[in-house]
Design a protein around this motif. Sequence first.
Motif, PDB file in Angstrom:
ATOM      1  N   GLY A  23     -41.974  -3.560 -10.437  1.00  0.00           N
ATOM      2  CA  GLY A  23     -41.696  -4.116 -11.726  1.00  0.00           C
ATOM      3  C   GLY A  23     -42.621  -3.771 -12.912  1.00  0.00           C
ATOM      4  O   GLY A  23     -42.087  -3.623 -14.096  1.00  0.00           O
TER       5      GLY A  23
ATOM      6  N   PHE B 206     -41.367  -8.837  -8.117  1.00  0.00           N
ATOM      7  CA  PHE B 206     -40.857  -8.169  -9.021  1.00  0.00           C
ATOM      8  C   PHE B 206     -40.510  -8.451 -10.399  1.00  0.00           C
ATOM      9  O   PHE B 206     -40.965  -8.027 -11.605  1.00  0.00           O
ATOM     10  CB  PHE B 206     -39.412  -7.588  -8.522  1.00  0.00           C
TER      11      PHE B 206
ATOM     12  N   LEU C 155     -43.056  -4.477  -4.596  1.00  0.00           N
ATOM     13  CA  LEU C 155     -42.286  -5.084  -5.604  1.00  0.00           C
ATOM     14  C   LEU C 155     -42.831  -5.306  -6.869  1.00  0.00           C
ATOM     15  O   LEU C 155     -42.349  -4.980  -8.053  1.00  0.00           O
ATOM     16  CB  LEU C 155     -41.528  -6.300  -5.023  1.00  0.00           C
TER      17      LEU C 155
ATOM     18  N   ASP D 167     -32.947  -1.410  -8.142  1.00  0.00           N
ATOM     19  CA  ASP D 167     -34.156  -2.291  -8.226  1.00  0.00           C
ATOM     20  C   ASP D 167     -33.681  -3.803  -8.884  1.00  0.00           C
ATOM     21  O   ASP D 167     -33.981  -4.844  -8.523  1.00  0.00           O
ATOM     22  CB  ASP D 167     -35.396  -1.929  -9.027  1.00  0.00           C
TER      23      ASP D 167
END
Length: 411
Positions: free
Chosen positions: A74, A245, A70, A159
Amino acid sequence: MHSSAIFLIEFGAIILGLGLLGRFAGRFQFSPIPLYLLAGLAFGTGGLLPLGASEEFVAIGAEIGVILLLLMLGLEYTASDLVSNLRTQYPAGLVDAALNALPGAAMALLLGWGPVAAVVLAGVTWISSSGVIAKVMGDLGRLGNRETPVILSILVLEDLAMAVYLPIVTALLAGVGLAAGSLTLAIALGVAGLVLFLAVRYGRIISRFVSSDDPEKLLLVVLGLTLLVAGIAQQLQVSAAVGAFLVGIALSGEVAEGAHNLLSPLRDLFAAVFFVFFGLHTDPSSIPPVLLPALALAVFTAGTKIATGYWAARRAGISAKGRWRAGGTLVARGEFSIVIAGLAVTAGIEPDLGPLATAYVLVLVVLGPLTARYTEPVATRLAARRRPAPATGASAPAAETLEPVDEGTTG
């Protein structure tokens, strides 16, 4: 001393085996994820040679793998990119959610698993695999295609949706009441909104604080910050993955690029451990009873993903060939589907959910690269067969001269 030696032997064998499987997959140019899952099935509960001494360490490594997956995701996006995608591409995100989440929820309800399992399976069938799709587009040389921004926009919206979805699932799996669940969601949305605001307004300051010319110090600061924020997020019942993230989104520029290069090997290592860990907790004998529903769901949601990509690309003015390429590329499911199913397996809500998710991902992570490569030529061939042949000596119909040109790789 003896148990320590057994641990080193087991864990060393796992890492060596993963490396060999990865090399094998790379030679034949397909994702190693199904091989990692199969390795976990072979050495887990009910497998050929169950592991014992290293299982606890593998569990910790798997959790770190989710966090790094994650975080790296990001790092791929800036806050401004996310805001822009929300403003311009949200209709495609809504169509994506409707076409691909609802079949999973419906399947869970048809199997009599209840509403919580339905929410979980909806997420499993909804989210495409960003990692597999990025690799496939690179292998096929399509990163410069006109349809590629459409594909990336859908992935970004998925996402972003995870930042809301994961706290909801976490609260449902924990069995908290409506008030506590609403509070958890409010905290998650508040934290996500705050991080996006800080990243847009003060992203350069945050990146300057983290930045370092020494790769060792940069690695330690980024990794430490990520694990710290992930732990705090999990303590607040928001989800460690969402925390990681958001850290990735907050970093930008040279810091994000440097962190990406430093953390990529760690991400690959611990992500592989995560897939093995999921397989370890799935009894191979539990897969055959759910294989038929998994295959049916895989075939149906492959079709809905193709429809999603086609519609989104058509909305963006892409030609017919580009629309089919966009749809076929989005089919693969992978890391996110396993992450979501892993939460449910840990909570123990439905014993058959883990095996079904494993079989589902195994099918689509293999099928995804094939649909990405062949959906467009197959659709073009079928369209050519349906088109009536022009009469001998007659000029081509005027409509054919208006057919949009194919948007292939530029340059």
